[in-house]
Write a protein that holds these residues in place. Structure first.
Motif, short mmCIF file in Angstrom:
data_model
loop_
_atom_site.label_atom_id
_atom_site.label_comp_id
_atom_site.label_asym_id
_atom_site.label_seq_id
_atom_site.Cartn_x
_atom_site.Cartn_y
_atom_site.Cartn_z
N LEU A 249 -0.42 5.57 -10.51
CA LEU A 249 0.02 4.18 -10.35
C LEU A 249 1.42 3.49 -10.55
CD1 LEU A 249 -3.49 2.90 -11.24
CD2 LEU A 249 -2.82 3.40 -8.94
N ARG A 250 1.96 3.33 -9.33
CA ARG A 250 3.56 3.32 -9.65
C ARG A 250 2.80 1.62 -10.60
NH1 ARG A 250 7.77 4.48 -7.31
NH2 ARG A 250 8.40 2.52 -7.08
N SER B 214 7.24 -2.83 -4.90
CA SER B 214 6.54 -3.01 -5.98
C SER B 214 6.20 -4.62 -6.39
CB SER B 214 8.06 -2.60 -6.87
OG SER B 214 7.58 -1.69 -7.61
N SER C 220 5.91 -5.40 -11.58
CA SER C 220 5.59 -5.87 -10.20
C SER C 220 6.06 -7.55 -10.12
CB SER C 220 4.43 -5.56 -9.75
OG SER C 220 3.70 -6.28 -10.91
N GLN D 153 -0.61 -1.79 -7.36
CA GLN D 153 -1.96 -0.39 -7.45
C GLN D 153 -2.48 -0.60 -7.91
OE1 GLN D 153 1.08 3.14 -6.63
NE2 GLN D 153 1.55 2.22 -5.22
N GLY E 257 4.07 1.56 -1.71
CA GLY E 257 4.01 1.84 -3.08
C GLY E 257 5.46 0.51 -3.15
N ILE F 40 -5.29 -2.86 -6.35
CA ILE F 40 -5.84 -2.82 -4.67
C ILE F 40 -6.76 -1.47 -4.81
CG2 ILE F 40 -5.17 -1.38 -3.14
CD1 ILE F 40 -2.21 -2.43 -2.92
N ARG G 234 1.21 -0.88 -0.06
CA ARG G 234 -0.21 -0.02 0.39
C ARG G 234 0.62 1.36 0.17
NH1 ARG G 234 -5.10 0.41 1.63
NH2 ARG G 234 -4.78 2.58 0.50
#
Length: 229
Positions: free
Chosen positions: A207-208, A108, A132, A212, A106, A215, A104
């Motif tokens: 978003l990365r 990866s 990710s 994420q 950040g 989520i 959450r």
């Protein structure tokens, strides 16, 4: 930024773990490669933040449970100050609340500390490339966690307002665990078009990575229990 030595681009890594023996083991594995270089180490979260600010690595291998500042808070501070850095969480506890909190904040992805060397190297290279890292079995438990902790009847809120209808479709499929080729097939789009949509979604929603995105898809009610298969 990746180092370039004799024409070879090197992935710069910082190791964070309160156990010296663990850091030594990871360094030994990473130093045996031609494309990865360890540029710093830290034994706690506060030191990790300072080392990352000084060395500007590509990837941080982050322990979760450490004395003083833990890996969750360190991850939050690192991502806030150096958003280009990818944090890969290392844990002995599989998918627990600590790992969820780090994601959450950040991170990866995450990797078990007893992972084999090839898996460690593959994970470092993946997050350095902007991907990710969550194995399919882990992703299923991660999704189950979102389902169990998302309030019933959750609906998309204003955060999804910037998305087009097509982008919402793509985000929904990401939440269901679809790969880019599968999304292209489901929506009858060219692979390049899917990549463009995903890039725009990430940019619009800040978003990365796909973790994420998953989520968010669950938290905003785009995906419900039973839709991730």
């Amino acid at each position: 930024m990746n180092d370039v030595v004799a024409g070879q681009r090197h992935i710069r890594v910082v190791l964070v773990d309160d156990q010296v023996l663990m850091r030594t083991g990871f360094r030994f594995i990473l130093d045996e490669t031609d494309d990865i270089v360890v540029v710093g180490e830290a034994g706690d979260g506060a030191t990790a933040v300072r080392v990352v600010e000084r060395t500007r690595p590509d990837v941080v291998l982050m322990d979760i449970r450490m004395p003083g500042m833990d890996g969750i808070e360190a991850t939050r501070r690192i991502i806030a100050s150096t958003p280009a850095v990818a944090v890969l969480v290392l844990t002995t506890f599989d998918l627990d609340e600590y790992v969820y909190a780090a994601l959450r904040n950040g991170a990866s992805g995450f990797l078990l500390k007893d992972a084999i060397a090839d898996d460690l190297l593959a994970a470092v290279r993946a997050v350095a490339a902007g991907e990710s890292v969550t194995a399919p079995s882990v992703t299923r438990r991660l999704i189950a966690h979102f389902v169990n902790t998302t309030p019933a009847g959750a609906q998309p809120d204003d955060r999804l307002g910037p998305l087009t209808a097509r982008e919402r479709e793509v985000l929904t499929l990401i939440g269901r665990g679809r790969s880019n080729p599968e999304i292209a097939e489901d929506l009858q789009l060219a692979p390049g078009t899917v990549r463009t949509h995903i890039g725009r979604i990430f940019a619009k929603l800040d978003l990365r990575d796909r973790v994420q995105a998953v989520i968010l898809a669950y938290e905003q009610g785009l995906v419900q229990l039973g839709e991730n298969s």
